[in-house]
Design an enzyme around this catalytic site. Sequence first.
Site, PDB file in Angstrom:
ATOM      1  N   SER A  75       1.012  -1.556   0.290  1.00  0.00           N
ATOM      2  CA  SER A  75      -0.078   0.059  -0.109  1.00  0.00           C
ATOM      3  C   SER A  75       1.095   1.268  -0.159  1.00  0.00           C
ATOM      4  CB  SER A  75      -1.128  -0.223   1.484  1.00  0.00           C
ATOM      5  OG  SER A  75      -2.091   0.954   1.121  1.00  0.00           O
ATOM      6  N   ASP A 190      -5.892  -4.343  -2.054  1.00  0.00           N
ATOM      7  CA  ASP A 190      -4.645  -3.821  -1.262  1.00  0.00           C
ATOM      8  C   ASP A 190      -3.984  -4.628  -0.797  1.00  0.00           C
ATOM      9  OD1 ASP A 190      -4.002  -2.789   0.823  1.00  0.00           O
ATOM     10  OD2 ASP A 190      -4.351  -1.293   0.195  1.00  0.00           O
TER      11      ASP A 190
END
Length: 354
Positions: A75, A190
């Site tokens: 991320s 993610d």
Amino acid sequence: MDARPIGADAAVHSRLAEHVGNDSCIMTARKKSPAERTSLVLALGGGGAPGLAHIGVLQVLEENDIPVRAIAGTSIGAEIGAFAASGMPINDLAAIAQAFDWKQTLQLFMPDLPTGGLVSGINIVDFLEGWLGVQQIQDLAMGYVAIATDLESGEQVVIDRGHLVNAVRASISVPGLIAPHSSGQRLLTDGGVVNPLPFDVARARFGGPVVAVAVHSAARNQSSQPQPAPQWPVRARQLLDQSWMTRAQGLRTWLETQLDNYSQNAGEKPSWTTRRVLDRVLNITEAEIVRLRTALNPPDLMLMPEVGHIGLIEFYRAKDAIAAGRRAAEANLPDLLRLLNADQAQHGAADRIS
């Protein structure tokens, strides 16, 4: 949208444009000397805007001549790692981050209601491409991988080749906030869903010693004390008054209600709003994943910057986050140097034997 990167300083952008267009800046794959092998591998964790603390950690490493040979990121860790691995001077990256203000943050995360998220991520990709260009992961100056999650199978996806910006875009697709990223036959979200702090991937791909930097909120102290009222709801309302949304009365009314609710809750003990519940649940899950992975295969050192006071998308608070990263690295500087010296001694002994 203006092709110039959001929050960009003209001088910094000029230097990076020269860097991206200069093939001599890209190291080709070759056998490393013993001196080059003496370096650290970083695992940079996810956590939204608090992850800007990674920049402060990188600054301290550079200032103390502690080299990094590879980065595995999830991320925001994948994003900061991409900038670092591209060869961008770390102080230039700090300047870019600190140039962000509330208006530019809103531009990046302006809702456009795509399928699968609040924002499509188009503005984010434009921002990344403005700085990183079309670099390929396999051509970067250091080792780099980004962690994403296959939304259908639930499997971890380690991205180690291809377009750098696409790798970052996949890794930062926060569920419910940024729409998933399509990559071939896969739909990626993610990386924090399966591996918020990829120190195990870092070691498997690049060896050690591995230094992990944890910024997910459950790894930090979550304060339940009253917090000062933030300024961004007031400024967001000012932007709303100047925007096209004045013509979309229904959307304007909804946004004003959200801002009113946020402002009323600010300065009080945090209430369990839907947004806060979701954020907390995600971070508890991340913390449990990290705990289990740490028990099985711990990093050589873990840094935990104190950034619990910075919200998930408060990217305009880069100065605070970077300072927290610096403090964490400086507090652990003896251990960082110890790891480096131990790695140097190990390689020296191996070279003498061979």
